[in-house]
Design a protein around this motif. Structure first.
Motif, PDB file in Angstrom:
ATOM      1  N   ALA A  73       4.139 -38.140  54.203  1.00  0.00           N
ATOM      2  CA  ALA A  73       3.560 -39.138  53.731  1.00  0.00           C
ATOM      3  C   ALA A  73       3.664 -40.305  54.921  1.00  0.00           C
ATOM      4  CB  ALA A  73       2.586 -38.892  52.151  1.00  0.00           C
ATOM      5  N   MET A  74       3.869 -40.756  55.945  1.00  0.00           N
ATOM      6  CA  MET A  74       3.392 -41.912  56.832  1.00  0.00           C
ATOM      7  C   MET A  74       2.440 -41.645  57.803  1.00  0.00           C
ATOM      8  SD  MET A  74       6.245 -43.599  55.745  1.00  0.00           S
ATOM      9  CE  MET A  74       8.321 -43.409  55.195  1.00  0.00           C
ATOM     10  N   GLN A  75       1.237 -43.122  57.903  1.00  0.00           N
ATOM     11  CA  GLN A  75      -0.027 -42.557  58.970  1.00  0.00           C
ATOM     12  C   GLN A  75       0.467 -43.365  59.716  1.00  0.00           C
ATOM     13  OE1 GLN A  75      -3.277 -45.307  57.383  1.00  0.00           O
ATOM     14  NE2 GLN A  75      -3.340 -43.682  55.665  1.00  0.00           N
ATOM     15  N   ASN A  76       1.414 -43.808  60.787  1.00  0.00           N
ATOM     16  CA  ASN A  76       2.080 -44.045  61.672  1.00  0.00           C
ATOM     17  C   ASN A  76       2.242 -42.621  62.708  1.00  0.00           C
ATOM     18  OD1 ASN A  76       3.210 -45.063  63.434  1.00  0.00           O
ATOM     19  ND2 ASN A  76       2.759 -47.040  63.027  1.00  0.00           N
ATOM     20  N   GLY A  77       2.252 -42.105  63.455  1.00  0.00           N
ATOM     21  CA  GLY A  77       2.728 -40.907  64.518  1.00  0.00           C
ATOM     22  C   GLY A  77       4.526 -41.490  64.756  1.00  0.00           C
ATOM     23  N   THR A  78       4.570 -42.806  65.029  1.00  0.00           N
ATOM     24  CA  THR A  78       6.341 -42.884  65.787  1.00  0.00           C
ATOM     25  C   THR A  78       6.733 -42.987  64.641  1.00  0.00           C
ATOM     26  OG1 THR A  78       4.689 -43.898  67.419  1.00  0.00           O
ATOM     27  CG2 THR A  78       6.786 -44.503  66.851  1.00  0.00           C
ATOM     28  N   VAL A  79       6.160 -43.852  63.412  1.00  0.00           N
ATOM     29  CA  VAL A  79       7.567 -43.494  62.356  1.00  0.00           C
ATOM     30  C   VAL A  79       7.568 -42.110  62.112  1.00  0.00           C
ATOM     31  CG1 VAL A  79       7.811 -44.335  59.753  1.00  0.00           C
ATOM     32  CG2 VAL A  79       6.623 -45.456  61.345  1.00  0.00           C
ATOM     33  N   ARG A  80       6.539 -40.666  61.902  1.00  0.00           N
ATOM     34  CA  ARG A  80       6.934 -39.765  61.315  1.00  0.00           C
ATOM     35  C   ARG A  80       7.907 -38.903  62.180  1.00  0.00           C
ATOM     36  NH1 ARG A  80       0.821 -39.830  60.688  1.00  0.00           N
ATOM     37  NH2 ARG A  80       1.232 -38.063  62.831  1.00  0.00           N
ATOM     38  N   ARG A  81       8.134 -39.276  63.581  1.00  0.00           N
ATOM     39  CA  ARG A  81       8.904 -39.506  64.249  1.00  0.00           C
ATOM     40  C   ARG A  81      10.330 -39.184  64.184  1.00  0.00           C
ATOM     41  NH1 ARG A  81      10.801 -40.979  69.125  1.00  0.00           N
ATOM     42  NH2 ARG A  81       8.673 -42.649  68.719  1.00  0.00           N
ATOM     43  N   HIS A  82      10.551 -40.794  64.275  1.00  0.00           N
ATOM     44  CA  HIS A  82      11.208 -40.897  63.592  1.00  0.00           C
ATOM     45  C   HIS A  82      11.854 -39.769  62.537  1.00  0.00           C
ATOM     46  CE1 HIS A  82      10.876 -44.369  65.839  1.00  0.00           C
ATOM     47  NE2 HIS A  82      11.201 -43.478  67.070  1.00  0.00           N
ATOM     48  N   ILE A  83      10.994 -39.658  61.506  1.00  0.00           N
ATOM     49  CA  ILE A  83      12.238 -39.104  60.518  1.00  0.00           C
ATOM     50  C   ILE A  83      12.211 -37.912  60.626  1.00  0.00           C
ATOM     51  CG2 ILE A  83      11.597 -38.268  58.438  1.00  0.00           C
ATOM     52  CD1 ILE A  83       9.247 -41.046  57.781  1.00  0.00           C
ATOM     53  N   VAL A  84      11.600 -37.440  61.509  1.00  0.00           N
ATOM     54  CA  VAL A  84      11.474 -35.644  61.615  1.00  0.00           C
ATOM     55  C   VAL A  84      13.118 -35.719  62.530  1.00  0.00           C
ATOM     56  CG1 VAL A  84      11.457 -33.671  63.447  1.00  0.00           C
ATOM     57  CG2 VAL A  84       9.205 -35.038  61.936  1.00  0.00           C
ATOM     58  N   GLU A  85      13.155 -36.924  63.083  1.00  0.00           N
ATOM     59  CA  GLU A  85      14.806 -36.957  64.514  1.00  0.00           C
ATOM     60  C   GLU A  85      15.688 -37.168  63.749  1.00  0.00           C
ATOM     61  OE1 GLU A  85      13.333 -39.242  67.504  1.00  0.00           O
ATOM     62  OE2 GLU A  85      12.018 -38.230  68.449  1.00  0.00           O
ATOM     63  N   ARG A  86      15.111 -37.935  62.691  1.00  0.00           N
ATOM     64  CA  ARG A  86      16.350 -38.143  61.313  1.00  0.00           C
ATOM     65  C   ARG A  86      17.324 -36.964  61.160  1.00  0.00           C
ATOM     66  NH1 ARG A  86      14.996 -43.279  57.769  1.00  0.00           N
ATOM     67  NH2 ARG A  86      17.024 -42.196  56.805  1.00  0.00           N
ATOM     68  N   LEU A  87      16.152 -36.654  60.913  1.00  0.00           N
ATOM     69  CA  LEU A  87      16.392 -34.740  60.089  1.00  0.00           C
ATOM     70  C   LEU A  87      16.167 -33.698  60.616  1.00  0.00           C
ATOM     71  CD1 LEU A  87      13.983 -35.770  57.020  1.00  0.00           C
ATOM     72  CD2 LEU A  87      16.601 -36.581  57.027  1.00  0.00           C
ATOM     73  N   THR A  88      17.017 -33.314  61.570  1.00  0.00           N
ATOM     74  CA  THR A  88      16.967 -32.624  62.376  1.00  0.00           C
ATOM     75  C   THR A  88      17.975 -31.270  61.794  1.00  0.00           C
ATOM     76  OG1 THR A  88      19.297 -33.146  63.199  1.00  0.00           O
ATOM     77  CG2 THR A  88      17.145 -34.258  64.817  1.00  0.00           C
ATOM     78  N   CYS A  89      18.323 -31.633  60.819  1.00  0.00           N
ATOM     79  CA  CYS A  89      18.539 -30.071  60.303  1.00  0.00           C
ATOM     80  C   CYS A  89      18.252 -29.704  59.476  1.00  0.00           C
ATOM     81  CB  CYS A  89      20.228 -30.485  59.887  1.00  0.00           C
ATOM     82  SG  CYS A  89      22.162 -31.321  60.782  1.00  0.00           S
ATOM     83  N   TYR A 148       2.080 -35.558  66.160  1.00  0.00           N
ATOM     84  CA  TYR A 148       2.257 -36.733  65.409  1.00  0.00           C
ATOM     85  C   TYR A 148       0.702 -37.628  65.718  1.00  0.00           C
ATOM     86  CZ  TYR A 148       7.412 -35.059  65.567  1.00  0.00           C
ATOM     87  OH  TYR A 148       8.245 -35.078  65.573  1.00  0.00           O
ATOM     88  N   VAL A 149      -0.304 -37.502  65.836  1.00  0.00           N
ATOM     89  CA  VAL A 149      -1.403 -37.758  65.871  1.00  0.00           C
ATOM     90  C   VAL A 149      -1.727 -37.831  64.790  1.00  0.00           C
ATOM     91  CG1 VAL A 149      -4.475 -37.553  66.710  1.00  0.00           C
ATOM     92  CG2 VAL A 149      -1.878 -36.560  68.623  1.00  0.00           C
ATOM     93  N   SER A 150      -2.387 -39.103  64.713  1.00  0.00           N
ATOM     94  CA  SER A 150      -3.214 -39.809  63.594  1.00  0.00           C
ATOM     95  C   SER A 150      -4.417 -40.099  63.332  1.00  0.00           C
ATOM     96  CB  SER A 150      -2.516 -41.560  63.136  1.00  0.00           C
ATOM     97  OG  SER A 150      -1.107 -41.019  62.267  1.00  0.00           O
TER      98      SER A 150
END
Length: 214
Positions: A73-89, A148-150
């Motif tokens: 639940a983050m409106q910034n797509g870049t932030v969402r991408r970074h979170i997904v990359e942190r949680l790769t497992c 990751y589009v908003s």
């Protein structure tokens, strides 16, 4: 019923919890376990009835103990991408769609997307992963929306529009048919896009023009 975690305990996180509650009113589908947020001040706080359980990486511990899905639940797509990359497992990303959204049966949509109340998404459109469509956005036919589009409240994206990764379309903007919005581009609130928008630029106004920060 699925157990679900909301990543992000800010304003949009509260709205996503409300969205899930709306789904449950129609069909009991989710049990909200709580929020995860890296702001340590929020840990332990109860926000609109749901507890912030800790930092985002706590999702690993929770998912080892039980079957759980999550949404960012983050409106910034870049932030969402970074979170997904942190949680790769972790790969149990849930797409949630409010019951009031008018969504075509021919829509193709990826994982981890959020479609809020009042959206209208037309036929033969393709939406990638982890996209956000805020309240009352309109998406026309035959569009291609990358990851990751908003798309914010009241935005109108007409038919045959292509939107690149991590682009941000602000409140009440309009993109006319057949145009392309580049990757990581920003369309300002209330703007009307009459021409293609290049990667990594911000456009504003009617008609929308490149805006340069001083």
């Amino acid at each position: 019923m699925k157990d679900i975690i909301i990543i992000g305990a800010g304003d949009f996180g509260k709205e996503v919890a409300w969205l899930i509650e709306g789904i449950n009113k129609v069909s009991l589908s989710y049990r909200i376990l709580g929020f995860l947020d890296d702001d340590e001040k929020k840990t332990g706080k109860v926000i609109n009835g749901y507890t912030c359980l800790g930092k985002i990486t706590k999702l690993f511990d929770i998912s080892k103990k039980m079957s759980v899905c999550a949404v960012i639940a983050m409106q910034n797509g870049t932030v969402r991408r970074h979170i997904v990359e942190r949680l790769t497992c972790f790969d149990h990303w849930e797409t949630i769609i409010h019951p009031s959204a008018n969504v075509s049966d021919t829509l193709a949509i990826g994982k981890g997307c959020i479609i809020c109340a009042g959206n209208s998404i037309s036929v033969n459109t393709n939406i990638g992963n982890h996209c956000v469509f805020n309240i009352s956005a309109i998406l026309g036919h035959d569009c291609i929306i990358d990851d990751y589009v908003s798309v914010m409240s009241g935005a109108c994206v007409c038919g045959h529009v292509t939107v690149g990764k991590e682009a941000y379309l602000a409140t009440n903007c309009t993109v006319v048919p057949g145009k392309t919005i580049g990757c990581n581009a920003v369309v300002g609130a209330g703007s009307v896009v009459l021409r293609n928008v290049k990667d990594n630029v911000t456009v504003m106004g009617v008609p929308a023009k490149v805006f340069k920060f001083i």
